[in-house]
Design an enzyme around this catalytic site. Sequence first.
Site: not given
Ligand SMILES: NC(=O)c1ccc[n+]([C@@H]2O[C@H](COP(=O)([O-])OP(=O)(O)OC[C@H]3O[C@@H](n4cnc5c(N)ncnc54)[C@H](OP(=O)(O)O)[C@@H]3O)[C@@H](O)[C@H]2O)c1
Lengths: 162, 328
Positions: B8, B82, B135, B138, B140, B193, B207, B211, B305
């Site tokens: 989350f 996660t 999807e 890779v 976003g 950020g 990264d 991909k 994002g």
């Molecule tokens: N952000 C992006 O733009 C983006 C784009 C493409 C792909 N992704 C991928 O999407 C995934 C999530 O990214 P994000 O940016 O949302 O990461 P994030 O903001 O760091 O959030 C990760 C979430 O996962 C939770 N978490 C950590 N370990 C966990 C576990 N073992 N079981 C359940 N929940 C757990 C964290 O809990 P807490 O809240 O308690 O810390 C947090 O709520 C990653 O794999 C990332 O590489 C992200």
Amino acid sequence: MKLEMRDQPGQLVAALQPISAVGGNIIAVIHQRETPAATEVLDVQIVLELPEGRLEKLLELLREQGVSVVRIGEQRLLYECTLITIGHLMHTDLSDTVDRIDTTGSAEVTDLSLAMPAINAPSSARITIRSTTREEMKKAIRILRSVAEQKDLLIIEPLEGV
Amino acid sequence: MRIAILGFGSVGRGIARAILAKNLDLTVTGLADSRSGIIDPAGIDIAAALAKKEEGGPCGSRDVSPADVVAKADYDVLVEVTPTNVDDGEPALGHIRGALRRHKHVVTSNKGPIALAYPELRDLAAANGVFLRYEATVCGAIPLIHAMQEGLAGNTISRLYGVFNGTCNYILTRMAEDSLTYEQALAEARELGYAEADPTYDVEGIDAAIKLVILANAILDMRTTLDDVERTGITLLTPEALRLAEDQDCTIRLIGEVVPEAGVLRVSPRIVSKVHPLVVEGTLNAVTVGTDLAGDLTFIGKGAGSTETASAVIGDLLYIRDRHVQGS
Ligand SMILES: NC(=O)c1ccc[n+]([C@@H]2O[C@H](COP(=O)([O-])OP(=O)(O)OC[C@H]3O[C@@H](n4cnc5c(N)ncnc54)[C@H](OP(=O)(O)O)[C@@H]3O)[C@@H](O)[C@H]2O)c1
């Protein structure tokens, strides 16, 4: 390379077919009115690329077609590739780096721009290489890559067109 | 359709907000972050969970673990969002296996499990008659995988190359624009950020390489791992190098490239003409797909994002909803 021939009726057409038959690529056809206008004879130059080792075959085919080749121009460095390298270029003997390409004989460094920001900081250079064939260019880049590895230099290659 | 969301953070909350804002016909019956979870077959109060999270608390009860949500909640699709672990993919990999074995579809944005274990997960999904979609792993928001699997079905892909990492693209854009050093541009990216405290994963090209592995294995039928990718990052680039490129109406971008026929898998800084369609500004991503029937296609969009990544996850969810029968 460059082929020169008399522009007698039908000769140009007769010359083009064998060129494509040996896998050549015509870059330009130039008519030159070198001789006095009164004679009404034109010289034709054909600038073309030819795969390695096909020249003899081409000349043979042209002879069969009755085309008279007056002169065969020099091989030219048709392929060009620009790369950027970053690192301690002077400490690692930049002129040796350039030499390693030039000594191949079929590719050479034709342009070099160097930017040195500060002593001991890595410098950057843009290197333009020219070669006779695409294969030679690939070879030159392979050489540059291996030199860069030995000398701990970063090589930035172009995305397209090696 | 009922979904359970693991994670989350940025992406998980982006999905939750989209569900609240739009009528997507998605009911969240399970939710977990790293420390807590909620299971409610009648539908979780998403707004309340978002509020709790925004106040810095856990989203649910500490008595419910992520593993409980996977194993016990009533859902049709597990949404696994996660953090990425590229060493062993855990704990996400175990959670995905658990859901597939329960005959639940899985949608993930997590690169780890897909890069490390795609063939196994694909077979497990097929054996259990469910979908596995990824999807968001890779680029976003760009629907690259949909485009290649559906829109370009029947084409042979000869080359696939582009800008796969927004952080590097931002740094290079800034170095070119204002002659910043690498360190200055990185510091700026951190402030905004766009870069993590430890930027290694982005700036060393890892990264982008992950991909490429995902696309190679999942779309191009190659069998590759991260070690197969020839990889050079951007940390050694200088403002002078960018200027030398600029002098020739070119610039430098970190390009990921796959040429299936030649077995090329490569991430490296490359000189690119400034008018090339892949030269995008800031954090954008751009990918060109070279095909036999369709020719070259270039996709440009946001590679990261909260809302943008949620878009890709939701696209996968609705794809599944439109093709499956409710329940299991
Ligand atoms: N952000 C992006 O733009 C983006 C784009 C493409 C792909 N992704 C991928 O999407 C995934 C999530 O990214 P994000 O940016 O949302 O990461 P994030 O903001 O760091 O959030 C990760 C979430 O996962 C939770 N978490 C950590 N370990 C966990 C576990 N073992 N079981 C359940 N929940 C757990 C964290 O809990 P807490 O809240 O308690 O810390 C947090 O709520 C990653 O794999 C990332 O590489 C992200």
